[in-house]
Design a protein around this motif. Sequence first.
Motif, PDB file in Angstrom:
ATOM      1  N   ILE A 186       0.821  -1.209   0.000  1.00  0.00           N
ATOM      2  CA  ILE A 186       0.000   0.000   0.000  1.00  0.00           C
ATOM      3  C   ILE A 186       0.858   1.263   0.000  1.00  0.00           C
ATOM      4  CG2 ILE A 186      -1.697   1.318   1.324  1.00  0.00           C
ATOM      5  CD1 ILE A 186      -2.887  -1.333   2.248  1.00  0.00           C
ATOM      6  N   GLU A 187       1.850   1.318   0.900  1.00  0.00           N
ATOM      7  CA  GLU A 187       2.651   2.527   1.026  1.00  0.00           C
ATOM      8  C   GLU A 187       3.504   2.795  -0.212  1.00  0.00           C
ATOM      9  OE1 GLU A 187       4.926   2.139   4.571  1.00  0.00           O
ATOM     10  OE2 GLU A 187       3.205   2.436   5.914  1.00  0.00           O
ATOM     11  N   ASN A 188       3.997   1.720  -0.851  1.00  0.00           N
ATOM     12  CA  ASN A 188       4.847   1.888  -2.031  1.00  0.00           C
ATOM     13  C   ASN A 188       4.071   1.747  -3.337  1.00  0.00           C
ATOM     14  OD1 ASN A 188       7.637   2.077  -0.777  1.00  0.00           O
ATOM     15  ND2 ASN A 188       6.916   0.157   0.116  1.00  0.00           N
ATOM     16  N   LYS A 189       2.750   1.555  -3.219  1.00  0.00           N
ATOM     17  CA  LYS A 189       1.878   1.450  -4.395  1.00  0.00           C
ATOM     18  C   LYS A 189       2.419   0.433  -5.403  1.00  0.00           C
ATOM     19  CE  LYS A 189       0.323   6.242  -3.917  1.00  0.00           C
ATOM     20  NZ  LYS A 189       0.183   7.585  -4.560  1.00  0.00           N
ATOM     21  N   LEU A 190       2.761  -0.745  -4.875  1.00  0.00           N
ATOM     22  CA  LEU A 190       3.320  -1.800  -5.716  1.00  0.00           C
ATOM     23  C   LEU A 190       2.249  -2.411  -6.599  1.00  0.00           C
ATOM     24  CD1 LEU A 190       5.596  -3.708  -3.158  1.00  0.00           C
ATOM     25  CD2 LEU A 190       6.254  -1.899  -4.739  1.00  0.00           C
ATOM     26  N   THR A 191       2.612  -2.693  -7.824  1.00  0.00           N
ATOM     27  CA  THR A 191       1.714  -3.430  -8.704  1.00  0.00           C
ATOM     28  C   THR A 191       1.751  -4.902  -8.329  1.00  0.00           C
ATOM     29  OG1 THR A 191       3.427  -3.897 -10.336  1.00  0.00           O
ATOM     30  CG2 THR A 191       2.209  -1.798 -10.562  1.00  0.00           C
ATOM     31  N   VAL A 192       0.860  -5.678  -8.900  1.00  0.00           N
ATOM     32  CA  VAL A 192       0.851  -7.118  -8.634  1.00  0.00           C
ATOM     33  C   VAL A 192       2.165  -7.742  -9.098  1.00  0.00           C
ATOM     34  CG1 VAL A 192      -0.266  -9.309  -9.202  1.00  0.00           C
ATOM     35  CG2 VAL A 192      -1.661  -7.296  -8.735  1.00  0.00           C
ATOM     36  N   GLN A 193       2.676  -7.321 -10.250  1.00  0.00           N
ATOM     37  CA  GLN A 193       3.923  -7.868 -10.775  1.00  0.00           C
ATOM     38  C   GLN A 193       5.099  -7.510  -9.871  1.00  0.00           C
ATOM     39  OE1 GLN A 193       4.398 -10.028 -13.131  1.00  0.00           O
ATOM     40  NE2 GLN A 193       6.626 -10.011 -12.908  1.00  0.00           N
ATOM     41  N   GLN A 194       5.141  -6.276  -9.394  1.00  0.00           N
ATOM     42  CA  GLN A 194       6.217  -5.858  -8.497  1.00  0.00           C
ATOM     43  C   GLN A 194       6.165  -6.643  -7.185  1.00  0.00           C
ATOM     44  OE1 GLN A 194       5.261  -1.665  -8.436  1.00  0.00           O
ATOM     45  NE2 GLN A 194       7.027  -1.141  -9.740  1.00  0.00           N
ATOM     46  N   LYS A 196       4.986  -9.642  -6.855  1.00  0.00           N
ATOM     47  CA  LYS A 196       5.424 -11.000  -7.191  1.00  0.00           C
ATOM     48  C   LYS A 196       6.944 -11.086  -7.238  1.00  0.00           C
ATOM     49  CE  LYS A 196       4.980 -14.463 -10.874  1.00  0.00           C
ATOM     50  NZ  LYS A 196       4.314 -14.771 -12.164  1.00  0.00           N
ATOM     51  N   GLU A 197       7.591 -10.098  -7.843  1.00  0.00           N
ATOM     52  CA  GLU A 197       9.051 -10.088  -7.936  1.00  0.00           C
ATOM     53  C   GLU A 197       9.681  -9.965  -6.548  1.00  0.00           C
ATOM     54  OE1 GLU A 197       9.811  -6.850 -10.526  1.00  0.00           O
ATOM     55  OE2 GLU A 197       9.159  -7.909 -12.345  1.00  0.00           O
ATOM     56  N   LEU A 198       9.091  -9.133  -5.704  1.00  0.00           N
ATOM     57  CA  LEU A 198       9.603  -8.977  -4.349  1.00  0.00           C
ATOM     58  C   LEU A 198       9.468 -10.276  -3.556  1.00  0.00           C
ATOM     59  CD1 LEU A 198      10.688  -7.191  -2.058  1.00  0.00           C
ATOM     60  CD2 LEU A 198       8.324  -6.537  -1.555  1.00  0.00           C
ATOM     61  N   LEU A 199       8.333 -10.916  -3.677  1.00  0.00           N
ATOM     62  CA  LEU A 199       8.100 -12.172  -2.954  1.00  0.00           C
ATOM     63  C   LEU A 199       9.048 -13.260  -3.432  1.00  0.00           C
ATOM     64  CD1 LEU A 199       6.439 -13.769  -0.921  1.00  0.00           C
ATOM     65  CD2 LEU A 199       4.753 -14.211  -2.696  1.00  0.00           C
ATOM     66  N   THR A 200       9.343 -13.278  -4.712  1.00  0.00           N
ATOM     67  CA  THR A 200      10.267 -14.277  -5.256  1.00  0.00           C
ATOM     68  C   THR A 200      11.659 -14.118  -4.663  1.00  0.00           C
ATOM     69  OG1 THR A 200       9.034 -14.331  -7.342  1.00  0.00           O
ATOM     70  CG2 THR A 200      11.272 -15.221  -7.368  1.00  0.00           C
ATOM     71  N   ARG A 201      12.088 -12.861  -4.474  1.00  0.00           N
ATOM     72  CA  ARG A 201      13.421 -12.604  -3.932  1.00  0.00           C
ATOM     73  C   ARG A 201      13.553 -13.074  -2.485  1.00  0.00           C
ATOM     74  NH1 ARG A 201      12.966  -7.587  -6.726  1.00  0.00           N
ATOM     75  NH2 ARG A 201      12.519  -6.495  -4.771  1.00  0.00           N
ATOM     76  N   GLU A 231      -4.119 -17.621  -9.568  1.00  0.00           N
ATOM     77  CA  GLU A 231      -3.679 -17.053 -10.843  1.00  0.00           C
ATOM     78  C   GLU A 231      -2.350 -16.333 -10.680  1.00  0.00           C
ATOM     79  OE1 GLU A 231      -5.244 -13.831 -14.192  1.00  0.00           O
ATOM     80  OE2 GLU A 231      -6.626 -14.628 -12.685  1.00  0.00           O
ATOM     81  N   ASN A 232      -2.158 -15.728  -9.505  1.00  0.00           N
ATOM     82  CA  ASN A 232      -0.934 -14.977  -9.240  1.00  0.00           C
ATOM     83  C   ASN A 232      -0.098 -15.699  -8.192  1.00  0.00           C
ATOM     84  OD1 ASN A 232      -1.363 -12.209 -10.683  1.00  0.00           O
ATOM     85  ND2 ASN A 232      -3.311 -12.658  -9.663  1.00  0.00           N
ATOM     86  N   CYS A 233       1.118 -16.104  -8.558  1.00  0.00           N
ATOM     87  CA  CYS A 233       2.012 -16.778  -7.619  1.00  0.00           C
ATOM     88  C   CYS A 233       3.432 -16.654  -8.136  1.00  0.00           C
ATOM     89  CB  CYS A 233       1.642 -18.257  -7.455  1.00  0.00           C
ATOM     90  SG  CYS A 233       1.740 -19.199  -8.985  1.00  0.00           S
ATOM     91  N   VAL A 234       4.410 -16.976  -7.260  1.00  0.00           N
ATOM     92  CA  VAL A 234       5.816 -16.935  -7.686  1.00  0.00           C
ATOM     93  C   VAL A 234       6.099 -18.156  -8.546  1.00  0.00           C
ATOM     94  CG1 VAL A 234       6.479 -15.698  -5.609  1.00  0.00           C
ATOM     95  CG2 VAL A 234       6.621 -18.188  -5.645  1.00  0.00           C
ATOM     96  N   GLY A 235       7.314 -18.210  -9.101  1.00  0.00           N
ATOM     97  CA  GLY A 235       7.655 -19.339  -9.956  1.00  0.00           C
ATOM     98  C   GLY A 235       7.686 -20.648  -9.201  1.00  0.00           C
ATOM     99  N   GLU A 236       7.723 -21.751  -9.924  1.00  0.00           N
ATOM    100  CA  GLU A 236       7.699 -23.071  -9.307  1.00  0.00           C
ATOM    101  C   GLU A 236       9.015 -23.371  -8.581  1.00  0.00           C
ATOM    102  OE1 GLU A 236       6.651 -26.075 -12.078  1.00  0.00           O
ATOM    103  OE2 GLU A 236       4.673 -25.247 -12.504  1.00  0.00           O
TER     104      GLU A 236
END
Length: 601
Positions: A186-194, A196-201, A231-236
């Motif tokens: 919310i504070e950084n107004k992250l998109t769903v893709q952003q 996802k990338e953060l969670l993957t890291r 529908e939205n998740c990190v890689g396998e």
Amino acid sequence: MKYVANMPLKQIVSGQNPRTFFCPTKLEELCSTIKAHGVFQPILVKPIGSVDNPQYQIIAGERRWRASILAFGLESGSIPVLIKEEENEEESRRIALIENIQREQMSPTEESDAALKILNDVNGDKAEAMRLLGWKPSLFDARMALQHLEPVVKVALNERRILLGHAELIAVIARTNQEIALRNVIENKLTVQQTKELLTRVSQKLQTAIFDKSDCQNCVSNSEVQATLLENCVGEGYCTNRECFTAKTEQKIQEIASELQEELPKVEIVRDLHSIKVVLVNEQSVGSNQFNSCKGCANYGATVSTLADSVGLVSKNQCFDTQCNSEMVTNHALEIAKKAQANTQSESESEGNSVESLSQAKTTASAKPTSPAIKKIKVTETTARKTNNVRADEFKQKTWRKVVANELFADTHKASTILLSLMYTGSMRHYQSSNVKKLSTKLFGFDRGNDEIKDITLSDFTTLPKEQRESGTNAAIASLMLTIPISEVFEIAQFYQFDLMKHWKITKEYLELFTKSELESMCNETGLDTFFESQSAFKKALSGKKPEFIDSILSLTVDWDTVVPSAIALPHTSVLQQRKLPKQDATTVPACTESAEKQES
């Protein structure tokens, strides 16, 4: 069902609506429509009040009821209703859910909560719940996955402050971190893709896991499972529950360390590259004899890594005393240099001699390194080592106290000598009052209290038979051996050369006090390893579990009365003396003892 065209709004109460958030903007729009045109479609209610005070609970249509309150007021307004006389809770929830789904889109978390209630109503029958809801398995599973969300995240999705994609990604991380992740989005107004990338890291690769992954196969934190639900998740191949992954890794690290502690004297877990100073030790660095001695040292062992690039890696043959290791490496290097110098000198001296003289010189030079005398000296010199085997040390002290006590109890002359010695050295202060009480019981045939002991007179002792007085003296000194400093016990045992093997021999219980590494060192120093069929048979037995290794040792055909490991031998006594020297003849008195006894006489 009964139709009522104008039921007062104040007689109606909210029901178990699966919708928990009502968009203010949409509600205002509906309010304006109702003000202009009224409510065309009646809401569905059921009676809950009494005859004197009729009340009705909403089954479906709460948005119209709320908008009507905004338009006309709770006290004066009214609304058309359909009264459903007979209604159970399960059917009410189902109707409310279906009615809300068919109208303005409910929040996915509101659908999830309602679907869970219906699933409970049908006793967990997933197929029946999907039939009643009219949902496909993929939609049902996706909504059930949202049950892993913390309430604060559900509210954010209900209030449309985050998207479904955000919620699906947050749902797969540990509950303790969900609020932090939500605030970050919310504070950084992250998109769903952003997101996802953060969670993957911050996720963990399952292929790097050192623990058993059986429980991970169907875990919601497994990204492969998430891919079938959301529908939205990190890689396998990822674990999104960092806390669980870390906890299981730590548990496995502790298991590895615990298993190693059965084999080695010292095991350390490496959590910081600079926290532990170790050095590799082997035959090449310190020599075979010294390396064998190192295996029984308190500073010999292994490390278990928790570092990112080597989690779970075990490094054996580690020396934790780098200074000692440096000295041993230097000594070994000097020994090699001396041998090389001796061989060079021998070869130069033999130049110009006859073929026969040259042959003799070579024979002499080659014989020196394998001289039995030299090998014995090396074994003796490398046996001194540190130990932190508390249980073995305690066993050693307890055993020698009993040995000395039994020997003195059986020999009045030696007991009297030790009595005088302890009186002059002040060690009689270690004699405990409880021992006095026990001794008085043996001497006088009855138990006297502490106060009565003080009343014992000289006549009490003079009336005792000589044999009983001597026995009492022996018993007093023997019991004192259990309380005086252990160094004095060892000194007495060394002075009189008491034979340990008259009172003790190796047992299974004794061997269980040691690690496998210490047992290997013990076998080498005592020569037990040579009693196996071959060195390969010894190595094979050593490669097994500790209990099996102990059984293989005890099954050897050995005269166990001649085997005394250095771990129980008296201090300052070499292994060779313990293992190789013939037993003392009972009539032989050591020179120091003989001299002392002459002075006493």
